[in-house]
Design a protein around this motif. Structure first.
Motif, mmCIF file in Angstrom:
data_model
loop_
_atom_site.group_PDB
_atom_site.id
_atom_site.type_symbol
_atom_site.label_atom_id
_atom_site.label_comp_id
_atom_site.label_asym_id
_atom_site.label_seq_id
_atom_site.Cartn_x
_atom_site.Cartn_y
_atom_site.Cartn_z
ATOM 1 N N LYS A 6 0.844 -1.187 0.000
ATOM 2 C CA LYS A 6 0.000 0.000 0.000
ATOM 3 C C LYS A 6 0.881 1.238 0.000
ATOM 4 O O LYS A 6 1.951 1.260 0.581
ATOM 5 C CB LYS A 6 -0.893 0.031 1.244
ATOM 6 C CG LYS A 6 -2.018 -0.978 1.230
ATOM 7 C CD LYS A 6 -2.889 -0.774 2.441
ATOM 8 C CE LYS A 6 -4.078 -1.732 2.442
ATOM 9 N NZ LYS A 6 -4.928 -1.534 3.616
ATOM 10 N N SER A 7 0.392 2.304 -0.666
ATOM 11 C CA SER A 7 1.105 3.570 -0.646
ATOM 12 C C SER A 7 1.050 4.131 0.763
ATOM 13 O O SER A 7 0.234 3.721 1.588
ATOM 14 C CB SER A 7 0.450 4.544 -1.621
ATOM 15 O OG SER A 7 -0.837 4.867 -1.159
ATOM 16 N N GLY A 9 0.000 6.960 1.780
ATOM 17 C CA GLY A 9 -1.287 7.578 2.073
ATOM 18 C C GLY A 9 -2.335 6.543 2.397
ATOM 19 O O GLY A 9 -3.150 6.714 3.301
ATOM 20 N N ARG A 10 -2.335 5.446 1.648
ATOM 21 C CA ARG A 10 -3.315 4.381 1.910
ATOM 22 C C ARG A 10 -3.046 3.722 3.252
ATOM 23 O O ARG A 10 -3.963 3.232 3.910
ATOM 24 C CB ARG A 10 -3.263 3.340 0.790
ATOM 25 C CG ARG A 10 -3.821 3.886 -0.520
ATOM 26 C CD ARG A 10 -5.293 4.219 -0.380
ATOM 27 N NE ARG A 10 -5.731 5.109 -1.453
ATOM 28 C CZ ARG A 10 -6.922 5.658 -1.513
ATOM 29 N NH1 ARG A 10 -7.804 5.447 -0.571
ATOM 30 N NH2 ARG A 10 -7.247 6.463 -2.512
ATOM 31 N N GLN A 61 -4.089 11.614 -0.392
ATOM 32 C CA GLN A 61 -3.353 12.038 -1.588
ATOM 33 C C GLN A 61 -2.206 12.956 -1.210
ATOM 34 O O GLN A 61 -1.101 12.864 -1.776
ATOM 35 C CB GLN A 61 -4.306 12.757 -2.552
ATOM 36 C CG GLN A 61 -3.680 13.089 -3.897
ATOM 37 C CD GLN A 61 -3.270 11.855 -4.667
ATOM 38 O OE1 GLN A 61 -4.054 10.929 -4.821
ATOM 39 N NE2 GLN A 61 -2.027 11.820 -5.114
ATOM 40 N N GLU A 64 0.514 10.827 0.203
ATOM 41 C CA GLU A 64 1.101 10.036 -0.876
ATOM 42 C C GLU A 64 2.114 10.873 -1.653
ATOM 43 O O GLU A 64 3.199 10.406 -1.999
ATOM 44 C CB GLU A 64 0.013 9.537 -1.835
ATOM 45 C CG GLU A 64 -0.813 8.386 -1.285
ATOM 46 C CD GLU A 64 -1.902 7.942 -2.256
ATOM 47 O OE1 GLU A 64 -2.120 8.652 -3.258
ATOM 48 O OE2 GLU A 64 -2.529 6.911 -2.001
ATOM 49 N N ASN A 65 1.763 12.118 -1.906
ATOM 50 C CA ASN A 65 2.647 13.006 -2.659
ATOM 51 C C ASN A 65 3.817 13.497 -1.820
ATOM 52 O O ASN A 65 4.767 14.072 -2.370
ATOM 53 C CB ASN A 65 1.859 14.215 -3.177
ATOM 54 C CG ASN A 65 0.792 13.820 -4.193
ATOM 55 O OD1 ASN A 65 0.880 12.771 -4.813
ATOM 56 N ND2 ASN A 65 -0.216 14.670 -4.348
ATOM 57 N N ASN A 67 5.548 11.476 0.424
ATOM 58 C CA ASN A 67 6.143 10.258 0.983
ATOM 59 C C ASN A 67 7.613 10.474 1.336
ATOM 60 O O ASN A 67 8.417 10.870 0.502
ATOM 61 C CB ASN A 67 6.014 9.122 -0.038
ATOM 62 C CG ASN A 67 6.422 7.781 0.549
ATOM 63 O OD1 ASN A 67 6.775 7.686 1.710
ATOM 64 N ND2 ASN A 67 6.361 6.750 -0.277
#
Length: 222
Positions: A6-7, A9-10, A61, A64-65, A67
């Motif tokens: 999973k990313s 963010g997830r 999001q 995620e951006n 990370n």
């Protein structure tokens, strides 16, 4: 980080919500939105706020951006979450997750967790500041415009109310004038009627007098 994992963010999303199983690819029904679990209780200092999916997706999001490289707070939290069903005390869960985290990343300094966690808080706080500026701008533009329209409408109503008062005053004046004119009409009509009657009576008297004289002339002066 492996592609199938999973990313980041997830991972954050999984700490707060439970994602329902996605529909098979050949079924057109949209995948149900993730549902908020009972543990995801908003802070008590937020008045009437609730966990909102659009904001959850936004923060997912955002992170995620943003990370951060290498094992950090989220990998630790993922390891901690995997121990939640083993019946360990909270202290033992944290200690076991830390041991797993150190083995995974070769990191031995707890400050890596607190530092990276604070970095993510900073990212979220920066986003919050930007959001609040947008809110302020929206209030200025939209709410301010509506307030101006409200003031304009209130002023218009006040002007109309003054006009109504003036019109009512004129109506009252006209009512009084109508009453006066009605009385004058009745008075003048009465006078005219009396004068007409007097005229007719006087006229008839004169005519009858002359006719009588004519009759007498014809009778007496043959």
């Amino acid at each position: 980080m492996a592609a199938e994992e999973k990313s980041i963010g997830r991972k954050l999303l999984s700490f707060f919500i439970t994602e329902e199983t996605a529909q098979p690819a050949n079924i057109s029904t949209p995948t149900p939105a993730p549902t908020i679990v009972a543990e995801a209780i908003p802070p008590k200092n937020i008045d009437k706020g609730v966990m909102d999916k659009k904001f959850i997706d936004h923060f997912v999001q955002l992170l995620e951006n943003s990370n951060l490289k290498g094992p950090d707070y989220f990998e630790f939290m993922q390891a901690l979450k995997s121990l939640s069903g083993l019946g360990l005390s909270e202290e033992k869960q944290f200690q076991a997750a830390w041991a797993s985290f150190k083995a995974m990343g070769g990191i031995t300094d707890v400050q890596v967790l607190t530092n990276t966690a604070n970095q993510y808080i900073g990212i979220l706080d920066n986003d919050r500041q930007a959001f609040l500026k947008d809110v302020e701008a929206a209030v200025t533009q939209k709410v301010g415009g509506l307030k101006n329209e409200l003031k304009k409408t209130e002023d218009e109503n006040e002007s109309i109310a003054k006009q109504i008062v003036e019109l009512q005053r004129r109506i009252d004046e006209n009512k009084n004038k109508i009453n006066q004119l009605t009385d004058s009409i009745a008075e003048q009509s009465g006078k005219i009627t009396i004068n007409k009657s007097n005229y007719e009576t006087t006229h008839l008297t004169f005519v009858e007098q002359i006719k009588g004289d004519i009759d007498k002339i014809v009778k007496y002066l043959k």
